[in-house]
Enzyme design. Structure first.
Site, PDB file in Angstrom:
ATOM      1  N   LYS A 196       0.789  -1.010  -0.006  1.00  0.00           N
ATOM      2  CA  LYS A 196       0.060  -0.001  -0.081  1.00  0.00           C
ATOM      3  C   LYS A 196       0.918   1.349   0.048  1.00  0.00           C
ATOM      4  O   LYS A 196       2.126   1.165  -0.053  1.00  0.00           O
ATOM      5  CB  LYS A 196      -0.950  -0.158   1.292  1.00  0.00           C
ATOM      6  CG  LYS A 196      -1.716  -1.292   1.224  1.00  0.00           C
ATOM      7  CD  LYS A 196      -2.642  -1.383   0.122  1.00  0.00           C
ATOM      8  CE  LYS A 196      -3.465  -2.650  -0.204  1.00  0.00           C
ATOM      9  NZ  LYS A 196      -4.168  -3.412   0.904  1.00  0.00           N
TER      10      LYS A 196
HETATM   11  C1  LIG Z   1      -5.101  -4.513   1.545  1.00  0.00           C
HETATM   12  C2  LIG Z   1      -6.563  -4.233   1.584  1.00  0.00           C
HETATM   13  C3  LIG Z   1      -7.316  -4.686   2.661  1.00  0.00           C
HETATM   14  C4  LIG Z   1      -6.643  -5.306   3.715  1.00  0.00           C
HETATM   15  O1  LIG Z   1      -5.687  -4.753   4.307  1.00  0.00           O
HETATM   16  P1  LIG Z   1      -4.704  -5.620   5.441  1.00  0.00           P
HETATM   17  O2  LIG Z   1      -3.731  -4.629   5.941  1.00  0.00           O
HETATM   18  O3  LIG Z   1      -3.704  -6.500   4.283  1.00  0.00           O
HETATM   19  O4  LIG Z   1      -5.412  -6.356   6.249  1.00  0.00           O
HETATM   20  C5  LIG Z   1      -8.640  -4.348   2.720  1.00  0.00           C
HETATM   21  N1  LIG Z   1      -9.146  -3.865   1.588  1.00  0.00           N
HETATM   22  C6  LIG Z   1      -8.650  -3.755   0.628  1.00  0.00           C
HETATM   23  C7  LIG Z   1      -9.307  -3.003  -0.656  1.00  0.00           C
HETATM   24  C8  LIG Z   1      -7.288  -3.673   0.408  1.00  0.00           C
HETATM   25  O5  LIG Z   1      -6.607  -3.470  -0.700  1.00  0.00           O
END
Ligand SMILES: *Cc1c(COP(=O)(O)O)cnc(C)c1O
Length: 397
Positions: A196
């Site tokens: 991210k």
């Molecule tokens: C990455 C992501 C999540 C989950 O995040 P984590 O930190 O991996 O638990 C939830 N929703 C979306 C759209 C994502 O891209």
């Protein structure tokens, strides 16, 4: 010539795989983490609040509550808004499965609304058609990093006792007009996973302007205990109370130190993502074999993903084959996402829903995510473009 493709025995564009996303960690980040490791507080210390304050400020939100993952953020958000068994939560199928799992965690029933064909964002008309007396929340997903049209969604949920929520895990740094993702919905979740915009290794954040929801979020991440360790230490008191069932969804101070240090670079990194996206737009926009997602006027796209649709009528092979060919060229493409209700768990839970959201299902057959991350070089971009050109030359019709 078809034989030029690496998958058919030709020479690949590159030998080292270019990932679709990758974190950047510098000396400043490492120093920030080490400082915390040498301090008194590894968890539930002042570093968590410090990060929360800078995150809230970045989004223009009143509150930011940091937790152990984006998934925990989604769970905590729904629980803190009182979403529970018997409630329906409207979600798009074209998202990471965690957005929908969170509804199941609290005992609610996910109801899938379709996406808009130009942006692949939740379609307000489809949301309106999914509303029922049991609807208590809509989770809009800012797919790829483009904020959803919250004003249109708000006009549907207004006066309905329905929370309008955002899974903004793709969209940190994006916005609409002068408002950032993080304040466009009643509450917004973010992920701090390495793929991210900024990372804590693992981590998540919920932003909201509602102080009651923020307080419940803080309880929820700490077993439902209504006074935290620091407050008790300050009071010298052993007494605490569990007001509601919570979890251990805490994040550590050293994770917050990493994420806080990364947050300082967010604007620069989103700028770089936008520049890479602009290069792709320019070079791929004119190709009849591809179609690009539309960005809407007035919105700022944070480009977690750069998604391209390979038109099925323009190729002699299917998307799966194109995907394999690009991987063989050394381009770490990905597919976002398998419609959530295709997964066996959801088929068991809700029955076979194939055909329910035709726009999302059709998109799923065509989409490929191209590499995009701040550390990508100009020559990395050229490699991606060269690999796509090879695929078109071999299999375009
Ligand atoms: C990455 C992501 C999540 C989950 O995040 P984590 O930190 O991996 O638990 C939830 N929703 C979306 C759209 C994502 O891209």
């Amino acid at each position: 010539m078809a034989s030029d493709l690496a998958i058919l025995g030709g020479t690949p564009v590159r030998t080292e795989m270019l990932p679709y996303g990758r974190q950047a960690v510098d000396g400043e980040d490492i120093e920030a983490v080490v400082r915390v490791l040498e301090s008194d507080w590894l968890t539930t210390g002042p570093g968590v609040e410090e990060f929360e304050e800078s995150f809230a400020q970045k989004c223009g939100a009143t509150h930011a509550v940091a937790v152990s993952s984006g998934t925990a953020a989604l769970h905590a958000m729904l629980a803190s808004l009182g979403i529970r068994k018997g409630d329906e939560v409207i979600v798009p199928p074209l998202t990471f499965v965690a957005s929908v799992n969170a509804a199941v965690y609290v005992g609610a029933t996910p109801v899938f609304a379709d996406v808009d064909s130009e942006s692949l964002l939740l379609d307000p008309e489809s949301v309106a058609a999914c509303l029922s007396p049991k609807t208590r929340a809509v989770i809009a997903v800012d797919y790829a990093g483009h904020p959803c049209d919250y004003e249109a969604l708000r006009s549907i949920t207004d006066g309905q006792d329905v929370s309008l929520l955002s899974d903004g895990c793709h969209a940190l740094g994006g916005g609409q007009g002068d408002r950032s993702v993080g304040v466009l919905a009643d509450a917004t979740t973010f992920s701090l996973h390495p793929v991210k915009h900024i990372t804590a290794g693992e981590g998540g954040v919920v932003t909201t302007n509602d102080h009651i929801v923020a307080e419940r979020l803080r309880w929820f991440r700490n077993h439902g205990i209504t006074s935290d360790h620091q407050t008790r230490a300050a009071r010298g008191s052993w007494f605490y109370e569990v007001e509601q069932l919570g979890f251990n969804y805490r994040i550590t101070d050293f994770q917050c130190a990493l994420a806080g240090s990364q947050l300082k670079k967010l604007d620069q990194w989103v700028g770089r993502r936008k520049a890479i996206a602009a290069a792709y737009d320019l070079r791929l926009g004119g190709l009849k074999e591809l179609s690009l997602l539309k960005s809407r006027e007035g919105f700022s796209h944070a480009y977690h993903l750069y998604v391209v649709r390979f038109r099925p009528d323009a190729f002699s092979v299917d998307r799966a084959r194109i995907f394999e060919a690009l991987r063989a060229e050394g381009i770490g493409v990905n597919v976002h996402y398998i419609p959530v209700y295709y997964h066996p768990f959801y088929k068991n839970l809700l029955g076979d829903q194939k055909g329910l959201c035709p726009v999302a299902e059709e998109a799923y057959e065509q989409v490929i995510s191209l590499p995009i991350f701040p550390g990508m070089t100009e020559s990395d971009i050229e490699d991606v473009l060269a690999a796509i050109k090879k695929v078109i030359a071999a299999w375009g019709i």
